[in-house]
Design a protein around this motif. Structure first.
Motif, mmCIF file in Angstrom:
data_model
loop_
_atom_site.group_PDB
_atom_site.id
_atom_site.type_symbol
_atom_site.label_atom_id
_atom_site.label_comp_id
_atom_site.label_asym_id
_atom_site.label_seq_id
_atom_site.Cartn_x
_atom_site.Cartn_y
_atom_site.Cartn_z
ATOM 1 N N UNK A 180 0.814 -1.220 0.000
ATOM 2 C CA UNK A 180 0.000 0.000 0.000
ATOM 3 C C UNK A 180 0.847 1.271 0.000
ATOM 4 N N UNK A 181 2.109 1.193 0.439
ATOM 5 C CA UNK A 181 2.921 2.412 0.535
ATOM 6 C C UNK A 181 3.498 2.849 -0.803
ATOM 7 N N UNK A 182 3.365 2.031 -1.837
ATOM 8 C CA UNK A 182 3.888 2.414 -3.150
ATOM 9 C C UNK A 182 2.755 2.460 -4.175
ATOM 10 N N UNK A 183 1.586 2.910 -3.715
ATOM 11 C CA UNK A 183 0.449 3.139 -4.597
ATOM 12 C C UNK A 183 0.038 4.615 -4.533
ATOM 13 N N UNK A 184 -0.687 5.057 -5.554
ATOM 14 C CA UNK A 184 -1.187 6.430 -5.551
ATOM 15 C C UNK A 184 -2.001 6.688 -4.290
ATOM 16 N N UNK A 185 -2.883 5.742 -3.973
ATOM 17 C CA UNK A 185 -3.585 5.747 -2.686
ATOM 18 C C UNK A 185 -3.442 4.364 -2.066
ATOM 19 N N UNK A 186 -3.008 4.307 -0.830
ATOM 20 C CA UNK A 186 -2.946 3.060 -0.078
ATOM 21 C C UNK A 186 -3.873 3.149 1.121
ATOM 22 N N UNK A 187 -4.619 2.086 1.383
ATOM 23 C CA UNK A 187 -5.591 2.074 2.476
ATOM 24 C C UNK A 187 -5.305 0.922 3.423
ATOM 25 N N UNK A 470 14.281 -6.601 -2.792
ATOM 26 C CA UNK A 470 15.508 -6.625 -1.976
ATOM 27 C C UNK A 470 16.706 -6.498 -2.902
ATOM 28 N N UNK A 471 16.605 -7.185 -4.043
ATOM 29 C CA UNK A 471 17.527 -6.983 -5.164
ATOM 30 C C UNK A 471 16.665 -6.591 -6.363
ATOM 31 N N UNK A 490 15.487 -2.558 -1.446
ATOM 32 C CA UNK A 490 14.088 -2.196 -1.568
ATOM 33 C C UNK A 490 13.186 -3.130 -0.785
ATOM 34 N N UNK A 491 11.981 -2.672 -0.485
ATOM 35 C CA UNK A 491 11.022 -3.492 0.250
ATOM 36 C C UNK A 491 9.636 -2.902 0.077
ATOM 37 N N UNK A 492 8.616 -3.760 -0.082
ATOM 38 C CA UNK A 492 7.251 -3.277 -0.322
ATOM 39 C C UNK A 492 6.309 -3.545 0.843
ATOM 40 N N UNK A 493 6.803 -4.097 1.949
ATOM 41 C CA UNK A 493 5.931 -4.435 3.071
ATOM 42 C C UNK A 493 5.868 -3.284 4.071
ATOM 43 N N UNK A 494 5.585 -3.558 5.335
ATOM 44 C CA UNK A 494 5.315 -2.504 6.306
ATOM 45 C C UNK A 494 6.451 -1.494 6.449
ATOM 46 N N UNK A 495 7.681 -1.973 6.483
ATOM 47 C CA UNK A 495 8.816 -1.047 6.564
ATOM 48 C C UNK A 495 9.347 -0.786 5.162
ATOM 49 N N UNK A 496 8.491 -0.260 4.306
ATOM 50 C CA UNK A 496 8.798 -0.085 2.891
ATOM 51 C C UNK A 496 10.025 0.799 2.689
ATOM 52 N N UNK A 497 10.791 0.474 1.664
ATOM 53 C CA UNK A 497 11.975 1.261 1.317
ATOM 54 C C UNK A 497 12.236 1.112 -0.172
#
Length: 550
Positions: A180-187, A470-471, A490-497
Motif C-alpha cells: 500500500x505504501x507504493x500506490x497512488x492511494x494506499x488504504x 531486496x535486489x 528495496x522493500x514493499x511491506x510494512x517497513x517499505x523502502x
C-alpha cells in the motif's frame, strides 16, 4: 466472491456493445488513431511491440473456476494458448488480433468479467492481499471495501481523463501484503478501541521514473467516509496534477511539490463539499457488500487428521519443503492457503498455459470451493485447502509443474514482459529471469539464503517493481545496447523502502555473476537468522559495491 447483479451485468454488456461499434468504425476508417486511442485504452487494449495486448481485470485478484476456464478458452482461441498474470493481479493476452477484441470482451461478459479501466488515465483495478478473508493476522476483510471502491470508481464520469493513471491498494491485515505504501492511494483498515473500522489513508506512493513512498494523509478516517474522502483526494489530484509533462503527472509529484500538509489541507477543503453527502456509506451498504463474500461451508478437520498431516510433513522432506515455502496459515484450524508457483524456466514468470488454467480450475473445485486468487508476486493461490487433502493437491500440482517449493525465495522472481513484448522496454527481462533461475536452482542454497525478493523491470516504468525488490534489476538503453542496473535494499511491506543503485550498469551476460557476488557478501556478513534485507540495512551498500566492482 462477488457476483454481478442486473445493474452490473447490464453495464458490462452495454460497454461491450459500445466498444464493438467503436472498433467497427475504427476498422472502417471512420475513427482516426487519435480518436480511437483513448477508447481502446479504457477497454484494456494496448498496441505493443509486435501485436496488440489486452489486459483483463481481475478485481482484487479473485477468480472463480468458471472464470479461469473461460480465460483458458479465450487464450487458446484468440491468442497463443497462454496468458500472463501481472503484478496488479490482472491477466494479459499478448497476441490477440485487434479485430477480435470485441468478441473477447463479449465472452468475458458472459462470465462476469471485463477489461474496463485496466489502462488509460483513470482509476485502475483495485488490488489487495491475496489472503484476504482467510489470513490469520487479518483485522478486517478488505474484499467488501475493495468492491465498494470498484463500484464507485468504474466509469466514474469525473475521473475518466485524469492527469495520469491512478492505482489503489487495500489491506486489512497486520502485515501489509498489498504494497500500500507504493500506490497512488494506499488504504489500511484497522479497528479502534471500540472495535469500529477505521481507515489509514496514504497518498503519493508509486514507482516508475520517480519512485516514492506514500505519506499518511489521514490516520483515522471513519469507515462511512471512505468513498467521499477518496473522491476528495482524486478531485484534488485531477485539478492540480500536472498535465504538461506525463513524466511528472502522477499524484506522487503533486504531493511532493505541495508537501503533505498542504495536500491534506486541500483534500480536507474539498471534502467539506462531500462529507455526509449521498456517497456516505451506510451500515446497510457495507453489509450488502459483505454478503457477497460469505464463509464457505468448510467441513471440520479432525485433530487426528491434522496430526497425521504434521507427521507426513516431518517424514517426507519434499513435502516439508513445499509446505514451508508454499503453504500459508489459515484463520480456520485444519485449513491452509496454498500458493501455486508460476515460476519455472520453460515459461516467463507469471505465464500460464490454457491447459494449466483449466487444470487449476479443476483443482480449485476439488480442493478449494472453486476459488482462485492471483498474487502481487505473479503466482496463484488456492485459499481453503483442508490439510487432509494437502498431499493429494501437492502431487497434482507437481504433475502440472506448479509445485516448485520456491515461493518467497530468490527464484520466485517478479518480472515484467520486457523487450520481448513491450514497446516501451529498454531491454529484455524474461531472459534475465531465466538465466538467474538456472544459475541459482539448488534448493538447499535457496533455503539457506532465506526469504529474498528479486524483481526485474525492462524499463523505468517499473512494471516489475524493481525499486522495491531486496535486489532489483532494471534494463537500460545505452546507445542502442541493453545494459542492466542493480539496486539493493528495496522493500514493499510494512517497513517499505526504495532500493539504492549499486553503481554503473552491467552487460546482460554479467548479471548472474553480479548477483552471485552480492549474495556472497550477504552470506559472509549476516548474523544468525538474519535475512538479506536486515543484513543490507546493517552493513550498508558499501561492502556489496566493493565486491562487485573489485
Amino acid at each position: 466472491m462477488y457476483r454481478y447483479d442486473n445493474y452490473d451485468q447490464t453495464l458490462v454488456d452495454e460497454r461491450v456493445t459500445q466498444f464493438r461499434d467503436q472498433m467497427t468504425r475504427y476498422l472502417d476508417g471512420r475513427l482516426g488513431e487519435e480518436e480511437f486511442r483513448p477508447l481502446r485504452l479504457q477497454n484494456g487494449l494496448y498496441i505493443q511491440k509486435y501485436a496488440p495486448m489486452l489486459r483483463i481485470a481481475i478485481p482484487y485478484g479473485m477468480l472463480s473456476s468458471d472464470q479461469l476456464r473461460r480465460l483458458a478458452s479465450i487464450a487458446r482461441r484468440y491468442d497463443r494458448g497462454y496468458g500472463h498474470f501481472s503484478t496488479r493481479q490482472n491477466l494479459q493476452l499478448n497476441w490477440p488480433a485487434i479485430e477480435t477484441v470485441p468478441d473477447i470482451l463479449g465472452e468475458l461478459a458472459e462470465v462476469q468479467m471485463h477489461a474496463i479501466q485496466t489502462s488509460g488515465n483513470c482509476i485502475r483495478n483495485t488490488t489487495s492481499d491475496q489472503f484476504a478473508g482467510i489470513a490469520a493476522d487479518e483485522v478486517e476483510d478488505p474484499r467488501p471495501w475493495c468492491e465498494l471502491i470498484r463500484q464507485w470508481s468504474t466509469l466514474h464520469p469525473e475521473f475518466a481523463f485524469l492527469p495520469r493513471k491512478f492505482k489503489i491498494a487495500v489491506t486489512g491485515a497486520s502485515s501489509d501484503r498489498a504494497a500500500i505504501q507504493v500506490h497512488d492511494i494506499g488504504l489500511r483498515l484497522w479497528r479502534d478501541d471500540e472495535g469500529e473500522v477505521r481507515v489509514r489513508v496514504l497518498a503519493g506512493g508509486g514507482l516508475g521514473r520517480t519512485p516514492m513512498i506514500g505519506d499518511v494523509v489521514r490516520d483515522d478516517l471513519p469507515w462511512k467516509h471512505l468513498l467521499t474522502y477518496l473522491e476528495a483526494c482524486v478531485r484534488v489530484y485531477n485539478q492540480f496534477g500536472r498535465r504538461d509533462n506525463k513524466f511528472k503527472a502522477r499524484i506522487k509529484i503533486l504531493v511532493k511539490a505541495l508537501g503533505i500538509e498542504e495536500f491534506r489541507r486541500r483534500v480536507d477543503a474539498e471534502w467539506e463539499h462531500l462529507k455526509d453527502g449521498p456517497q456516505t456509506l451506510t451500515p446497510a451498504a457495507v453489509e450488502a457488500a459483505k454478503t457477497h463474500f460469505p464463509e464457505p461451508e468448510r467441513r471440520p478437520v479432525s485433530d487426528e487428521a491434522i496430526a497425521a498431516y504434521e507427521q507426513q510433513r516431518q517424514e517426507d522432506r519434499a513435502l516439508a519443503r513445499f509446505v514451508t515455502n508454499n503453504v500459508t496459515d489459515h484463520k480456520v484450524a485444519g485449513y491452509k492457503a496454498v500458493t501455486l508457483s508460476l515460476k519455472r524456466r520453460e515459461l516467463a514468470p507469471g505465464d500460464v498455459t490454457s491447459d494449466q488454467m483449466e487444470a487449476v480450475a479443476d483443482l480449485a473445485e476439488r480442493f478449494s470451493f472453486g476459488e482462485v486468487r492471483v498474487t502481487h508476486e505473479q503466482n496463484l493461490v488456492l485459499s481453503d485447502v483442508p490439510v487432509d487433502q494437502m498431499v493429494a493437491l501437492w502431487q497434482a500440482l507437481d504433475e502440472l509443474g506448479m509445485a516448485n517449493p520456491t515461493v518467497g525465495t530468490l527464484n520466485d522472481i517478479i518480472c515484467c514482459p520486457g523487450g520481448d513484448f513491450c514497446g516501451l522496454a529498454n531491454a529484455v527481462s524474461i531472459p534475465i529471469a531465466q538465466a538467474l533461475q538456472e544459475r541459482f536452482e539448488d534448493l538447499d542454497f535457496l533455503y539457506d539464503l532465506g526469504p529474498l525478493d528479486l524483481n526485474i523491470s525492462g524499463c523505468m516504468n517499473a512494471c516489475g517493481h524493481h525499486h522495491v525488490g531486496h535486489i532489483g534489476i532494471l534494463g537500460v538503453d545505452k546507445k542502442g545496447e541493453e545494459y542492466y542496473q542493480v539496486s539493493l535494499g528495496g522493500n514493499s511491506t510494512d517497513d517499505a523502502s526504495l532500493g539504492k543503485i549499486l553503481g554503473p550498469s552491467f552487460y546482460r551476460e554479467d548479471v548472474p555473476d553480479v548477483i552471485d557476488k552480492v549474495l556472497k557478501v550477504y552470506v559472509e556478513s549476516r548474523h544468525a537468522d538474519e535475512r538479506f534485507l536486515d543484513t543490507y540495512r546493517r552493513i550498508g551498500i558499501k561492502p556489496f559495491k566493493e565486491r562487485v566492482y573489485a
